[in-house]
Design a protein around this motif. Structure first.
Motif, PDB file in Angstrom:
ATOM      1  N   SER A  96     -39.549 -19.023 -28.992  1.00  0.00           N
ATOM      2  CA  SER A  96     -40.193 -17.876 -28.335  1.00  0.00           C
ATOM      3  C   SER A  96     -39.692 -16.564 -28.966  1.00  0.00           C
ATOM      4  CB  SER A  96     -39.903 -17.891 -26.837  1.00  0.00           C
ATOM      5  OG  SER A  96     -38.517 -17.764 -26.582  1.00  0.00           O
TER       6      SER A  96
ATOM      7  N   TRP B 299     -38.704 -12.404 -28.323  1.00  0.00           N
ATOM      8  CA  TRP B 299     -38.406 -11.345 -27.367  1.00  0.00           C
ATOM      9  C   TRP B 299     -39.438 -10.215 -27.486  1.00  0.00           C
ATOM     10  CZ3 TRP B 299     -35.541 -12.497 -23.550  1.00  0.00           C
ATOM     11  CH2 TRP B 299     -34.337 -13.179 -23.648  1.00  0.00           C
TER      12      TRP B 299
ATOM     13  N   ASP C  20     -38.724 -18.263 -13.328  1.00  0.00           N
ATOM     14  CA  ASP C  20     -38.113 -19.502 -12.852  1.00  0.00           C
ATOM     15  C   ASP C  20     -37.122 -19.147 -11.744  1.00  0.00           C
ATOM     16  OD1 ASP C  20     -37.096 -21.961 -12.407  1.00  0.00           O
ATOM     17  OD2 ASP C  20     -36.135 -22.179 -14.383  1.00  0.00           O
TER      18      ASP C  20
ATOM     19  N   SER D 161     -33.532 -20.933 -11.406  1.00  0.00           N
ATOM     20  CA  SER D 161     -32.380 -20.634 -12.268  1.00  0.00           C
ATOM     21  C   SER D 161     -31.460 -19.634 -11.581  1.00  0.00           C
ATOM     22  CB  SER D 161     -32.876 -20.064 -13.607  1.00  0.00           C
ATOM     23  OG  SER D 161     -31.775 -19.676 -14.397  1.00  0.00           O
TER      24      SER D 161
ATOM     25  N   ARG E 166     -32.650 -13.021 -14.974  1.00  0.00           N
ATOM     26  CA  ARG E 166     -33.861 -13.211 -15.771  1.00  0.00           C
ATOM     27  C   ARG E 166     -34.541 -11.837 -15.919  1.00  0.00           C
ATOM     28  NH1 ARG E 166     -33.222 -16.662 -11.778  1.00  0.00           N
ATOM     29  NH2 ARG E 166     -34.621 -15.450 -10.450  1.00  0.00           N
TER      30      ARG E 166
ATOM     31  N   THR F 273     -39.878 -12.968 -22.750  1.00  0.00           N
ATOM     32  CA  THR F 273     -40.255 -13.567 -24.031  1.00  0.00           C
ATOM     33  C   THR F 273     -41.702 -14.043 -23.940  1.00  0.00           C
ATOM     34  OG1 THR F 273     -39.598 -15.811 -23.388  1.00  0.00           O
ATOM     35  CG2 THR F 273     -37.906 -14.383 -24.359  1.00  0.00           C
TER      36      THR F 273
ATOM     37  N   PHE G 117     -42.517 -15.226 -20.244  1.00  0.00           N
ATOM     38  CA  PHE G 117     -41.495 -15.802 -19.369  1.00  0.00           C
ATOM     39  C   PHE G 117     -40.323 -14.822 -19.229  1.00  0.00           C
ATOM     40  CE2 PHE G 117     -43.698 -19.262 -21.461  1.00  0.00           C
ATOM     41  CZ  PHE G 117     -43.937 -20.167 -20.444  1.00  0.00           C
ATOM     42  N   SER G 118     -39.751 -14.788 -18.039  1.00  0.00           N
ATOM     43  CA  SER G 118     -38.533 -14.005 -17.827  1.00  0.00           C
ATOM     44  C   SER G 118     -37.340 -14.895 -18.165  1.00  0.00           C
ATOM     45  CB  SER G 118     -38.455 -13.522 -16.383  1.00  0.00           C
ATOM     46  OG  SER G 118     -38.335 -14.615 -15.478  1.00  0.00           O
ATOM     47  N   LYS G 119     -36.455 -14.372 -19.031  1.00  0.00           N
ATOM     48  CA  LYS G 119     -35.313 -15.169 -19.481  1.00  0.00           C
ATOM     49  C   LYS G 119     -34.035 -14.333 -19.398  1.00  0.00           C
ATOM     50  CE  LYS G 119     -37.577 -18.905 -20.687  1.00  0.00           C
ATOM     51  NZ  LYS G 119     -37.319 -20.226 -20.067  1.00  0.00           N
ATOM     52  N   ASP G 120     -32.931 -15.056 -19.515  1.00  0.00           N
ATOM     53  CA  ASP G 120     -31.634 -14.400 -19.565  1.00  0.00           C
ATOM     54  C   ASP G 120     -31.550 -13.602 -20.877  1.00  0.00           C
ATOM     55  OD1 ASP G 120     -29.037 -13.575 -19.547  1.00  0.00           O
ATOM     56  OD2 ASP G 120     -28.160 -15.556 -19.244  1.00  0.00           O
TER      57      ASP G 120
ATOM     58  N   GLU H  79     -29.717 -14.971 -24.005  1.00  0.00           N
ATOM     59  CA  GLU H  79     -30.185 -16.121 -24.769  1.00  0.00           C
ATOM     60  C   GLU H  79     -30.645 -15.686 -26.155  1.00  0.00           C
ATOM     61  OE1 GLU H  79     -33.166 -18.210 -22.630  1.00  0.00           O
ATOM     62  OE2 GLU H  79     -31.888 -18.635 -20.895  1.00  0.00           O
TER      63      GLU H  79
ATOM     64  N   ARG I  38     -33.233 -15.664 -29.017  1.00  0.00           N
ATOM     65  CA  ARG I  38     -34.666 -15.828 -29.273  1.00  0.00           C
ATOM     66  C   ARG I  38     -35.015 -15.086 -30.564  1.00  0.00           C
ATOM     67  NH1 ARG I  38     -36.134 -19.777 -25.527  1.00  0.00           N
ATOM     68  NH2 ARG I  38     -34.932 -19.367 -23.637  1.00  0.00           N
TER      69      ARG I  38
END
Length: 270
Positions: free
Chosen positions: A195, A197, A227, A230, A234, A238, A245-248, A251, A253
């Motif tokens: 993915s 950013w 999510d 989790s 988040r 990405t 998607f919402s991510k940490d 992470e 990417r």
């Protein structure tokens, strides 16, 4: 009686002598000017040359004034002529300035028309081949709209990608129009789930999503999949396989960067 007559004659003679004597004195008095008459004649002889001198000076002054008047009139006529000449030149200069401004405006319109024609032709050539030397983007950058895009393979954290894009004289990807959405989402398809950013993030959960320039995210363009199971934060977004998607943010990417495209040069079309 004769004696009496003689006596009378003698008296007359005496009177005649007296009369003659008086007449002589009067004549003498008339011929011989006295001191008073001399005093009256002296000032007259003195003022006469002074009067002539004053009259001469007055005449000279009148002649000088007349000459100055003639010179002043000539200068006045000359100044009027020069002012008329200056006014005519200023009027001509004003007309030339207006013509120049009109020509400059026409030149700008022609340049803008030529620029649009060159850009449209370059887009056609670019879309047919996928790349062309007329492209206003650096090598390997993708041209879309008025922006250039690059999707890098190197993986970094969200902040790492921010610094990386800045180093490339660009910013992180911003999806704020339907055209950009239709272009960017297909770039996110990957067989290995790599993915990219974007420049969308928030300070903490529950806060508004903001792009890097401070503008708000529009949910009308795309939804952000969150999510909730989790326990990690988040707060960074990405894109992967056409979805967001919402991510940490920590992470790793891949980085997606964008920059403003340069102007298309007509000479690059040849």
């Amino acid at each position: 009686m004769h004696a009496k007559y003689s006596s009378t004659k003698d008296m007359l003679d005496d009177d005649g002598d007296t009369t003659i004597s008086l007449h002589s004195r009067a004549s003498t008095t008339t011929r011989r000017p006295g001191p008073e008459h001399t005093e009256h004649q002296a000032p007259s002889s003195v003022w006469r040359p002074l009067t002539l001198t004053v009259l001469t000076l007055c005449l000279v002054l009148l002649i000088g004034l007349a000459a100055l008047g003639i010179l002043f009139f000539q200068f006045y006529q000359l100044s009027i002529t020069q002012q008329d000449s200056i006014s005519q030149k200023e009027e001509r200069l004003g007309n030339l300035s207006q013509q120049l401004q009109s020509l400059e405006a026409q030149n700008r319109k022609l340049a803008a028309t030529l620029q649009r024609m060159a850009e449209n032709l370059c887009r056609e050539l670019y879309n047919k081949t996928g790349e062309h030397r007329c492209s206003p983007c650096p090598g390997k950058w993708k041209w879309r709209g008025d922006k250039c895009y690059q999707f890098y393979k190197e993986s970094r954290s969200w902040q790492g990608c921010e610094y990386f894009c800045i180093a490339e004289n660009s910013t992180m990807l911003k999806i704020n129009t339907q055209e950009v959405l239709e272009f960017a989402m297909p770039q996110s398809y990957s067989e290995f789930f790599y993915s990219y950013w974007t420049g969308l993030s928030r300070n903490s959960s529950g806060k508004d999503w903001l792009w890097m320039d401070g503008t708000h995210y529009s949910s009308e363009l795309f939804d952000i999949v969150i999510d909730f199971t989790s326990i990690r934060s988040r707060d960074c977004v990405t894109i992967l396989n056409g979805k967001a998607f919402s991510k940490d943010c920590r992470e790793l990417r891949r980085c997606a960067c964008e920059r403003t495209a340069a102007a298309v040069r007509p000479e690059w079309l040849y």
